[in-house]
Write a protein that holds these residues in place. Structure first.
Motif, short mmCIF file in Angstrom:
data_model
loop_
_atom_site.label_atom_id
_atom_site.label_comp_id
_atom_site.label_asym_id
_atom_site.label_seq_id
_atom_site.Cartn_x
_atom_site.Cartn_y
_atom_site.Cartn_z
N ARG A 13 44.09 38.49 47.23
CA ARG A 13 43.27 39.32 48.12
C ARG A 13 41.94 39.59 47.43
O ARG A 13 41.89 39.77 46.22
CB ARG A 13 43.99 40.64 48.40
CG ARG A 13 43.24 41.60 49.33
CD ARG A 13 44.04 42.88 49.53
NE ARG A 13 43.30 43.86 50.30
CZ ARG A 13 43.73 45.10 50.53
NH1 ARG A 13 44.90 45.50 50.04
NH2 ARG A 13 43.00 45.95 51.24
N VAL A 14 40.87 39.58 48.21
CA VAL A 14 39.54 39.77 47.63
C VAL A 14 38.80 40.87 48.39
O VAL A 14 38.74 40.84 49.63
CB VAL A 14 38.70 38.46 47.69
CG1 VAL A 14 37.31 38.70 47.13
CG2 VAL A 14 39.41 37.35 46.93
N ARG A 47 44.98 40.74 43.18
CA ARG A 47 43.87 41.24 43.97
C ARG A 47 42.61 41.30 43.12
O ARG A 47 42.66 41.62 41.94
CB ARG A 47 44.20 42.64 44.50
CG ARG A 47 43.12 43.21 45.42
CD ARG A 47 43.50 44.59 45.93
NE ARG A 47 43.47 45.59 44.86
CZ ARG A 47 43.63 46.89 45.08
NH1 ARG A 47 43.86 47.34 46.31
NH2 ARG A 47 43.60 47.74 44.07
N VAL A 48 41.48 40.99 43.76
CA VAL A 48 40.20 41.01 43.06
C VAL A 48 39.25 41.94 43.80
O VAL A 48 39.14 41.90 45.02
CB VAL A 48 39.56 39.60 42.99
CG1 VAL A 48 38.25 39.64 42.23
CG2 VAL A 48 40.52 38.62 42.34
N ARG A 49 38.57 42.78 43.03
CA ARG A 49 37.54 43.65 43.58
C ARG A 49 36.21 43.31 42.91
O ARG A 49 36.11 43.35 41.68
CB ARG A 49 37.90 45.13 43.35
CG ARG A 49 39.05 45.61 44.22
CD ARG A 49 39.53 46.97 43.79
NE ARG A 49 40.26 46.87 42.53
CZ ARG A 49 40.74 47.92 41.86
NH1 ARG A 49 40.56 49.15 42.32
NH2 ARG A 49 41.39 47.75 40.73
N VAL A 50 35.23 42.96 43.72
CA VAL A 50 33.92 42.54 43.21
C VAL A 50 32.89 43.61 43.54
O VAL A 50 32.67 43.93 44.72
CB VAL A 50 33.48 41.19 43.81
CG1 VAL A 50 32.15 40.75 43.22
CG2 VAL A 50 34.55 40.12 43.58
N GLY A 51 32.28 44.17 42.51
CA GLY A 51 31.22 45.15 42.70
C GLY A 51 29.88 44.60 42.23
O GLY A 51 29.77 43.42 41.85
N GLY A 74 43.41 42.59 39.42
CA GLY A 74 44.65 43.36 39.30
C GLY A 74 44.39 44.70 38.65
O GLY A 74 43.49 45.45 39.03
N ARG A 75 45.18 45.01 37.63
CA ARG A 75 45.04 46.27 36.91
C ARG A 75 44.35 46.10 35.56
O ARG A 75 44.35 47.03 34.75
CB ARG A 75 46.43 46.89 36.69
CG ARG A 75 47.15 47.23 38.00
CD ARG A 75 48.50 47.86 37.72
NE ARG A 75 49.20 48.19 38.96
CZ ARG A 75 50.41 48.73 39.01
NH1 ARG A 75 51.07 48.99 37.89
NH2 ARG A 75 50.97 49.00 40.18
N ALA A 76 43.77 44.95 35.35
CA ALA A 76 43.09 44.69 34.08
C ALA A 76 41.80 45.49 34.00
O ALA A 76 41.29 46.01 35.00
CB ALA A 76 42.81 43.20 33.93
N GLU A 77 41.26 45.55 32.80
CA GLU A 77 39.97 46.21 32.60
C GLU A 77 38.88 45.46 33.36
O GLU A 77 38.88 44.22 33.40
CB GLU A 77 39.62 46.24 31.11
CG GLU A 77 40.46 47.22 30.29
CD GLU A 77 40.19 48.66 30.66
OE1 GLU A 77 39.02 49.01 30.89
OE2 GLU A 77 41.16 49.44 30.74
N PRO A 78 37.95 46.19 33.98
CA PRO A 78 36.85 45.51 34.69
C PRO A 78 36.06 44.61 33.73
O PRO A 78 35.92 44.90 32.54
CB PRO A 78 35.99 46.67 35.20
CG PRO A 78 36.91 47.83 35.25
CD PRO A 78 37.87 47.66 34.12
#
Length: 270
Positions: A217-218, A169-173, A180-184
């Motif tokens: 997922r994005v 999963r990717v979250r774009v701010g 995922g759970r990696a550091e931003p």
């Protein structure tokens, strides 16, 4: 034939072939799209044909070049060592992997980045040149790092940063991107800065693009409006269906400027 050299320009197998003198001056070129040889030095026509013969196919027309545009003149004056068009996707990463001294973990990440850039590069390179698409790869940007891909075409100019996601999963701010759970990571900020630099040196609007490879997922924050977030392989439909903003001569002029390595150097490097 002695002294004449055939040098490619553009992507392998698709751009022009230039016939140059030892000092780099072009005396002819072979356009593989139109199957035409444009001869600048008519007194060396037979030598030019002889050195190009291994590359020719089908019926080839020969004659003087058409009246050159400003982009043609700039391209003809471009030294081969300054031409960025032959760069492969991930060109800089290939060098780091071959000559770098990073540890095993860092090299693993480099390979993941390289694979993603190569896959995205294949997608962008497949856009037809006959429809006005041009692509450059691995462009150095002072103070930012590199532009993975610069795409030019009828919808405009796009600065593309490739992100390997590997079915996460990717979250774009606005500022950070999280896989995922990696550091931003600061990819949104990086691609904005790169696009702004490109806009300044090309004197044309450049759209920042985050290209996500293999995302499951994005999620994009509603406040992210200036960056295009695209997923492979849906990059092509978005680009081919976008509204036209550039005419073919404009694309060629910008491509000629962008492929010159000197365009991207900082003020102290020129």
């Amino acid at each position: 034939m002695r002294g004449l050299k055939v040098l490619p320009s553009g992507r392998p197998g698709r751009g022009r072939l230039y016939v140059n003198l030892p000092d780099g001056q072009a005396v002819a070129w072979y356009d593989r799209q139109t199957n035409r040889i444009s001869v600048l030095a008519d007194d060396r026509r037979e030598e030019i044909l002889a050195v190009l013969r291994p590359y020719l196919s089908g019926t080839v027309s020969i004659g003087p070049p058409p009246v050159p545009s400003a982009a043609d003149l700039r391209r003809l004056a471009l030294p081969p060592d300054e031409d960025l068009a032959p760069n492969r996707p991930g060109e800089a990463l290939l060098g780091e992997l071959e000559h770098g001294t990073s540890g095993a973990r860092a090299r693993h990440r480099l390979r993941q980045d390289l694979t993603a850039q190569q896959r995205m590069g294949e997608i962008l390179d497949a856009l037809p040149e006959s429809q006005g698409w041009r692509t450059l790869h691995s462009l150095g940007v002072p103070g930012v790092g590199r532009i993975d891909h610069l795409l030019l075409g009828p919808p405009g100019v796009f600065c593309v940063l490739t992100v390997p996601v590997r079915r996460q999963r990717v979250r774009v701010g606005d500022i950070l991107l999280t896989v995922g759970r990696a550091e931003p990571r600061p990819d949104p900020r990086r691609v904005r800065l790169a696009a702004r630099y490109a806009t300044r040196v090309l004197t044309a609007p450049v759209t920042p693009v985050l290209a996500l490879v293999d995302a499951s997922r994005v999620e994009v924050a509603p406040s992210v409006r200036d960056i295009r977030v695209l997923q492979s392989p849906a990059v092509t439909p978005y680009l081919t269906e976008a509204a036209t903003t550039l005419k073919p001569p404009d694309v060629e002029a910008l491509f000629t400027l962008a492929r010159d390595h000197r365009t991207w150097r900082g003020p102290g490097e020129r």
